[in-house]
Design an enzyme around this catalytic site. Sequence first.
Site, PDB file in Angstrom:
ATOM      1  N   LYS A   1      10.433  78.206  32.703  1.00  0.00           N
ATOM      2  CA  LYS A   1      11.527  77.256  32.889  1.00  0.00           C
ATOM      3  C   LYS A   1      12.223  77.637  34.181  1.00  0.00           C
ATOM      4  CE  LYS A   1      12.455  76.404  27.998  1.00  0.00           C
ATOM      5  NZ  LYS A   1      13.072  77.087  26.836  1.00  0.00           N
TER       6      LYS A   1
ATOM      7  N   SER B   1       8.217  68.701  21.414  1.00  0.00           N
ATOM      8  CA  SER B   1       8.868  69.769  20.678  1.00  0.00           C
ATOM      9  C   SER B   1       9.735  69.117  19.600  1.00  0.00           C
ATOM     10  CB  SER B   1       9.718  70.587  21.658  1.00  0.00           C
ATOM     11  OG  SER B   1      10.451  71.571  20.983  1.00  0.00           O
TER      12      SER B   1
ATOM     13  N   LYS C   1       4.881  70.996  18.867  1.00  0.00           N
ATOM     14  CA  LYS C   1       5.566  72.281  18.743  1.00  0.00           C
ATOM     15  C   LYS C   1       6.719  72.133  17.756  1.00  0.00           C
ATOM     16  CE  LYS C   1       8.500  74.755  21.762  1.00  0.00           C
ATOM     17  NZ  LYS C   1       8.771  75.262  23.112  1.00  0.00           N
TER      18      LYS C   1
ATOM     19  N   ASP D   1       9.303  83.276  26.188  1.00  0.00           N
ATOM     20  CA  ASP D   1      10.165  82.326  26.900  1.00  0.00           C
ATOM     21  C   ASP D   1      11.392  83.103  27.380  1.00  0.00           C
ATOM     22  OD1 ASP D   1      11.996  80.351  27.592  1.00  0.00           O
ATOM     23  OD2 ASP D   1      11.655  79.085  25.868  1.00  0.00           O
TER      24      ASP D   1
ATOM     25  N   LYS E   1      10.027  73.711  15.929  1.00  0.00           N
ATOM     26  CA  LYS E   1      11.072  74.740  15.969  1.00  0.00           C
ATOM     27  C   LYS E   1      11.148  75.369  14.579  1.00  0.00           C
ATOM     28  CE  LYS E   1      12.719  74.297  20.221  1.00  0.00           C
ATOM     29  NZ  LYS E   1      12.734  75.404  21.189  1.00  0.00           N
TER      30      LYS E   1
ATOM     31  N   GLU F   1       5.958  81.266  19.649  1.00  0.00           N
ATOM     32  CA  GLU F   1       6.803  81.481  20.827  1.00  0.00           C
ATOM     33  C   GLU F   1       8.102  82.211  20.460  1.00  0.00           C
ATOM     34  OE1 GLU F   1       7.360  77.879  23.012  1.00  0.00           O
ATOM     35  OE2 GLU F   1       9.084  78.612  24.136  1.00  0.00           O
TER      36      GLU F   1
ATOM     37  N   GLY G   1      10.772  72.835  28.487  1.00  0.00           N
ATOM     38  CA  GLY G   1      11.855  71.886  28.758  1.00  0.00           C
ATOM     39  C   GLY G   1      13.177  72.363  28.194  1.00  0.00           C
TER      40      GLY G   1
ATOM     41  N   ASP H   1       8.090  77.669  17.715  1.00  0.00           N
ATOM     42  CA  ASP H   1       9.039  78.345  18.603  1.00  0.00           C
ATOM     43  C   ASP H   1      10.262  78.740  17.785  1.00  0.00           C
ATOM     44  OD1 ASP H   1      10.652  79.276  20.615  1.00  0.00           O
ATOM     45  OD2 ASP H   1      10.854  77.357  21.665  1.00  0.00           O
TER      46      ASP H   1
HETATM   47 MG   LIG Z   1      11.197  78.258  23.789  1.00  0.00          MG
END
Ligand SMILES: [Mg+2]
Length: 371
Positions: free
Chosen positions: A264, A136, A162, A240, A164, A215, A292, A189
């Site tokens: 998670k 990520s 991934k 999430d 952000k 996400e 994570g 995400d």
């Molecule tokens: Mg997330």
Amino acid sequence: MELRGARLDELELELVEPFETSFGVEKRRRFLLLELEERSGEVGYGECVATADPLYSSETVTTANEMIATRFLPELLRSRSVDPASFLRSAARYKGNRMAKAAVETALVDLAARLSGESVADHLGGGRRRIEVGVSVGIQPTVAGLVRRVGRYLDDGYRRIKLKVRPGWDARPVRAVRAAYPDIEIWVDANQAYPTRNVARIRRWATASRVAQVEQAFPERAIRAHADLARGAPFRVCLDESVVDMPSLEDALDAGAISSLNVKTGRVGGAEVGQALARRARRARVPAWVGGMLESGVGRAHNVHLASLPEFVLPNDLSASDRYYHEDVIERPFVLGPGSTLEVPKGPGIGVEVSERAVRRARRRSRTFRR
Ligand SMILES: [Mg+2]
């Protein structure tokens, strides 16, 4: 199991590099490490993923510390017989506080597995020997810097990337990464950063850059906006923060708002809860994976065992130790193996040894509890 004592440490580790999401920047990670000691002297470890500030969720290190120290531990230490499921049942009368609950539940899972001489993965039903992982990548100061950062992770061996994103850091950086690496699997995400009127905009740039998964674009309660985004989309819509328990997952499934589930343990309040959610999602043909929270090696080990179960099928956000911390609190770091994988420790329990020396160095506060 009958507990004899416990130790609750507040630790602080410095990240290898600052991690920026739509919530803010983290340079250091403050978290709780819980050690439970059984009558036989065997110990189990859990980590609490609550952060110093209530940015990802309403829980913090301080609130979790309070719940664990004044509610959960006194009750556990009074009890003649404890196990992860009975703990969650009795803790259910306290609203929320899922990260605090998960820290205790995972420590009990580790302890129970160690006492039966098996790994956490085997204790939870058995799984793969290696798990597939991705990385990520936080928001970077520049687009060129992001492309270089992704390039270094690809050189390290990570396959799924991934990114952000947030309003103002989306179409352009994602397009630049796609142009530089035409064949990689890209997820994004947003950590709830977009207003719900942005459905069409997100769909445009995500489709143009062949993003495989978007996400948590919208606030956690915005189920309808996620359903709008998912309708006919060429990418999966992953939830999430929106999924915190079974009813919230059922609602998201009913609404057609979810085509991928990020599990998670901290967010949902325990490993066995996370496994149940992933199993429910699989029945609805929604693939699950383990996310994570910048865990130390203890939380990472728990996550790796969970991700090895057959309920989890997409690459997980569980990178090698050197992606996170200069010095971790476990003896042997997780290293990236062939095919973008991590090896599941063999156990017993989570199968990693906590380094007392590293814990002492990272310790900010510590409390011990006796029966
Ligand atoms: Mg997330």
